[in-house]
Structure formats: structure tokens, C-alpha cells
Design a protein around this motif. Structure first.
Motif, PDB file in Angstrom:
ATOM      1  N   ILE A  67       0.836  -1.208   0.000  1.00  3.79           N
ATOM      2  CA  ILE A  67       0.000   0.000   0.000  1.00  3.79           C
ATOM      3  C   ILE A  67       0.865   1.250   0.000  1.00  3.79           C
ATOM      4  O   ILE A  67       0.586   2.215  -0.723  1.00  3.79           O
ATOM      5  N   ARG A  68       1.945   1.246   0.790  1.00  7.57           N
ATOM      6  CA  ARG A  68       2.844   2.401   0.794  1.00  7.57           C
ATOM      7  C   ARG A  68       3.458   2.602  -0.585  1.00  7.57           C
ATOM      8  O   ARG A  68       3.630   3.748  -1.033  1.00  7.57           O
ATOM      9  N   PHE A  69       3.788   1.525  -1.277  1.00  9.29           N
ATOM     10  CA  PHE A  69       4.343   1.657  -2.632  1.00  9.29           C
ATOM     11  C   PHE A  69       3.369   2.417  -3.525  1.00  9.29           C
ATOM     12  O   PHE A  69       3.757   3.342  -4.251  1.00  9.29           O
ATOM     13  N   ALA A  70       2.110   2.037  -3.490  1.00 14.36           N
ATOM     14  CA  ALA A  70       1.112   2.712  -4.319  1.00 14.36           C
ATOM     15  C   ALA A  70       0.951   4.170  -3.902  1.00 14.36           C
ATOM     16  O   ALA A  70       0.923   5.071  -4.750  1.00 14.36           O
ATOM     17  N   LEU A  71       0.856   4.426  -2.621  1.00 13.57           N
ATOM     18  CA  LEU A  71       0.625   5.781  -2.137  1.00 13.57           C
ATOM     19  C   LEU A  71       1.786   6.718  -2.459  1.00 13.57           C
ATOM     20  O   LEU A  71       1.591   7.927  -2.627  1.00 13.57           O
ATOM     21  N   GLN A  72       2.992   6.160  -2.548  1.00 12.39           N
ATOM     22  CA  GLN A  72       4.159   7.006  -2.771  1.00 12.39           C
ATOM     23  C   GLN A  72       4.479   7.218  -4.245  1.00 12.39           C
ATOM     24  O   GLN A  72       5.466   7.869  -4.572  1.00 12.39           O
ATOM     25  N   SER A  96      11.659   4.290   1.958  1.00  8.13           N
ATOM     26  CA  SER A  96      12.773   5.115   1.484  1.00  8.13           C
ATOM     27  C   SER A  96      12.890   5.000  -0.031  1.00  8.13           C
ATOM     28  O   SER A  96      12.339   4.079  -0.654  1.00  8.13           O
ATOM     29  N   GLU A  97      13.623   5.905  -0.620  1.00  6.23           N
ATOM     30  CA  GLU A  97      13.825   5.845  -2.076  1.00  6.23           C
ATOM     31  C   GLU A  97      14.554   4.561  -2.461  1.00  6.23           C
ATOM     32  O   GLU A  97      14.279   3.977  -3.508  1.00  6.23           O
ATOM     33  N   GLU A  98      15.457   4.107  -1.606  1.00  7.88           N
ATOM     34  CA  GLU A  98      16.172   2.858  -1.878  1.00  7.88           C
ATOM     35  C   GLU A  98      15.205   1.670  -1.861  1.00  7.88           C
ATOM     36  O   GLU A  98      15.303   0.762  -2.708  1.00  7.88           O
ATOM     37  N   GLN A  99      14.283   1.671  -0.923  1.00  9.95           N
ATOM     38  CA  GLN A  99      13.288   0.598  -0.867  1.00  9.95           C
ATOM     39  C   GLN A  99      12.367   0.638  -2.080  1.00  9.95           C
ATOM     40  O   GLN A  99      12.035  -0.395  -2.659  1.00  9.95           O
ATOM     41  N   LEU A 100      11.948   1.826  -2.473  1.00  7.91           N
ATOM     42  CA  LEU A 100      11.101   1.949  -3.654  1.00  7.91           C
ATOM     43  C   LEU A 100      11.827   1.467  -4.901  1.00  7.91           C
ATOM     44  O   LEU A 100      11.246   0.785  -5.757  1.00  7.91           O
TER      45      LEU A 100
END
Length: 298
Positions: free
Chosen positions: A243-248, A278-282
Motif C-alpha cells: 500500500i505504501r508503494f502505491a501511495l508514494q 525510502s527511495e532505496e526501498q522503492l
């Protein structure tokens, strides 16, 4: 809970929206769950006249009676039930929209709808006529804003250029990044809000056994799930990461999550309060599975 402006409108919706399609038929049970969501900061509730032949709208009307000013109600139109209830057919005509809104208003027990959405759409529709219907309803005060629910780039492009839509609801997740190619940049350029549905990809990003999904093989889906699992420590669970991936994703106004149970509501609220990735995680998530593009309706 974070709140975002819906397009260029003055509506500020919770970044987690309550997708009502999954609700059952017990109005009392639904009311308890909907009010719990409201108490925890969710203010945006999405339904459609199609769901349960209108009973889904009825359940929202019952739940929020006396609380109308605390919530934003979104519903959809365009799928007309046959008189015998055996199914529905596509009808985006002006006359039908102007008639259907009256039934939705009655079922929702309100005199206005915050966001009225076309529930689909094709490039062969009478688009100008459909826009005229929404604009008239806006002038009459029966709707505050309007939008479309579509994954067709050609339809989205037409409404973006020819109408004052505030939002587009579309499918978006780590496993369905097709909107990133042209749709997301177009909507950002036109200041149209994006309501993301399907962020968990039928549960495949939240722990369900891997299987083929869209153009992705089961093996690719498994690799994406494993990448999510590698990010899950004490800080997140798998659903929160998805969900965080989509929201970001830039341009996403709200993730509309289908909620039927208290556990699902709990997961949705946890995602709202989870720390941003984080940007690295994304980057690791994006690299875990290829991004496809729309093959049809371009």
C-alpha cells in the motif's frame, strides 16, 4: 491520517479510502465497520449503484445518517440493470445519468454526492453528452465533483482534455504499473487526482500464494513478493509495503482499499500510519518486477 486534495477541487480526502464493494448485506454490521473507519480518520467512502443492485449505497446511507458533513461519498453510474435483474448493460447517456443520480441520492439519503464517477467508458461513447450530464448535475448542486473509473488511456486522455474531471480511479500496484507510462504524467499535468484501486493485487502482495497475474508469470510474482518480504521487519507487514508503494507514486491521491472485516480495516489503518518507504526501498521494489504498458485502448 494524511489528507490530500482531490485534483483541483476543495475536497481533501484521506489517503486511505474505504472501498465499499466488498461489504456484506447486513446493514448493522456494515454500519459498525464504517463508523469505526470514520472514527479512525477515513473520510472517503467509495461505492457504485451497480454494487448489490443499489443495496451497497443503501448501507452507506443508513450508516452515515446524521453524519453527512463528516464524510465524502463517492458513487458511480453507467451500468444499467435490466428490468428483470438478470444483468446490466452499458449506458453512459445523458438521460440515464440524470435519472440514475436521483436513485443514488435517495439510497444514500443525501441531497448531494461529493464525487460522481462514470463507471467505465469507451472511446465510442457519446463523451460530450456524458460530460454535459455531469456538468448539469454540478450546476444543480446534486454533485460536487465528477470523475471517471477507467484503465483505458484513450478514454482517460479524452476526459482529461475535454472535461473538468477531478479524478480518475484506476488499477495501480507494484504488479500493475501500466499507468506510469503515459496516464500518470498526463493526469499530473492536468491536476487530476488519481484514486488507486487493487493495490494488493488480489492479495498476491499481501501473502497469498503466487500465481500468474496480468502479463506476469507466477515466478515473477513470487520474486516481487520475496522483495516485499525482505523489506518486512519489525517496521512493516507485507500489506503495508504494498500500500505504501502505491501511495508514494507521485500523483496518487488515495488508495481505495476493499474492506469487509475489522482485520482488513486494521491493516488499512496500519498502512496509513506506517513510515514512508525510502527511495532505496522503492527502487528495490521497482527493480523486482518489470513494468508493463497497456496493450489495448492506447
Amino acid at each position: 491520517m494524511k489528507y490530500n486534495e482531490l485534483g483541483k477541487s476543495d475536497i481533501k480526502v484521506s489517503e486511505i479510502g474505504f472501498g465499499c464493494m466488498s461489504l456484506g448485506t447486513d446493514h448493522a454490521v456494515n454500519k459498525a465497520l464504517l463508523l469505526k473507519a470514520l472514527d479512525n480518520g477515513i473520510n472517503f467512502f467509495d461505492t457504485a449503484d451497480l454494487y448489490q443492485q443499489g443495496q451497497n449505497e443503501v448501507t452507506l446511507g443508513k450508516a452515515f445518517k446524521g453524519l453527512r458533513e463528516k464524510v465524502y461519498l463517492a458513487t458511480k453510474v453507467g451500468n444499467q440493470w435490466r428490468p428483470d435483474g438478470s444483468g446490466w448493460y452499458w449506458n453512459p447517456s445523458k438521460d440515464y445519468i440524470l435519472a440514475a443520480v436521483e436513485s443514488s441520492l435517495q439510497r444514500l439519503q443525501t441531497d448531494y454526492i461529493d464525487l460522481y464517477q462514470l463507471h467505465g467508458g469507451t472511446i465510442d461513447d457519446p463523451i460530450e453528452e456524458t460530460i454535459e450530464a455531469f456538468e448539469l448535475l454540478k450546476q444543480q448542486g446534486k454533485i460536487k465533483q465528477y470523475g471517471i473509473s477507467s484503465i483505458r488511456p484513450n478514454v482517460i486522455r479524452e476526459y482529461s482534455s475535454r472535461s473538468a474531471i477531478s479524478s480518475v480511479m484506476l488499477q495501480y500496484s507494484l504488479l500493475d504499473r501500466r499507468p506510469e507510462e503515459t496516464v500518470v504524467p498526463l493526469l499530473a499535468q492536468n491536476q487530476v487526482g488519481i484514486l488507486a484501486r487493487g493495490s494488493l493485487a488480489q492479495g498476491l502482495l499481501a501473502g497469498k500464494a503466487p500465481k500468474a497475474y496480468l502479463e506476469h508469470s507466477a515466478q515473477n510474482v513470487q520474486h516481487a513478493a520475496e522483495t516485499i518480504h525482505a523489506l518486512v521487519a519489525d517496521k512493516y507487514n507485507a500489506a503495508e509495503v504494498a500500500i505504501r508503494f502505491a501511495l508514494q507514486q507521485p500523483g496518487i491521491t488515495s488508495a481505495i482499499l476493499g474492506i469487509r472485516t475489522e482485520n482488513q480495516l486494521k491493516d488499512a489503518l496500519a498502512a496509513a500510519h506506517a513510515a514512508p518507504l525510502s527511495e532505496e526501498q522503492l527502487m528495490a521494489l521497482r527493480a523486482s518486477i518489470p513494468a508493463h504498458t497497456y496493450a489495448l485502448h492506447r
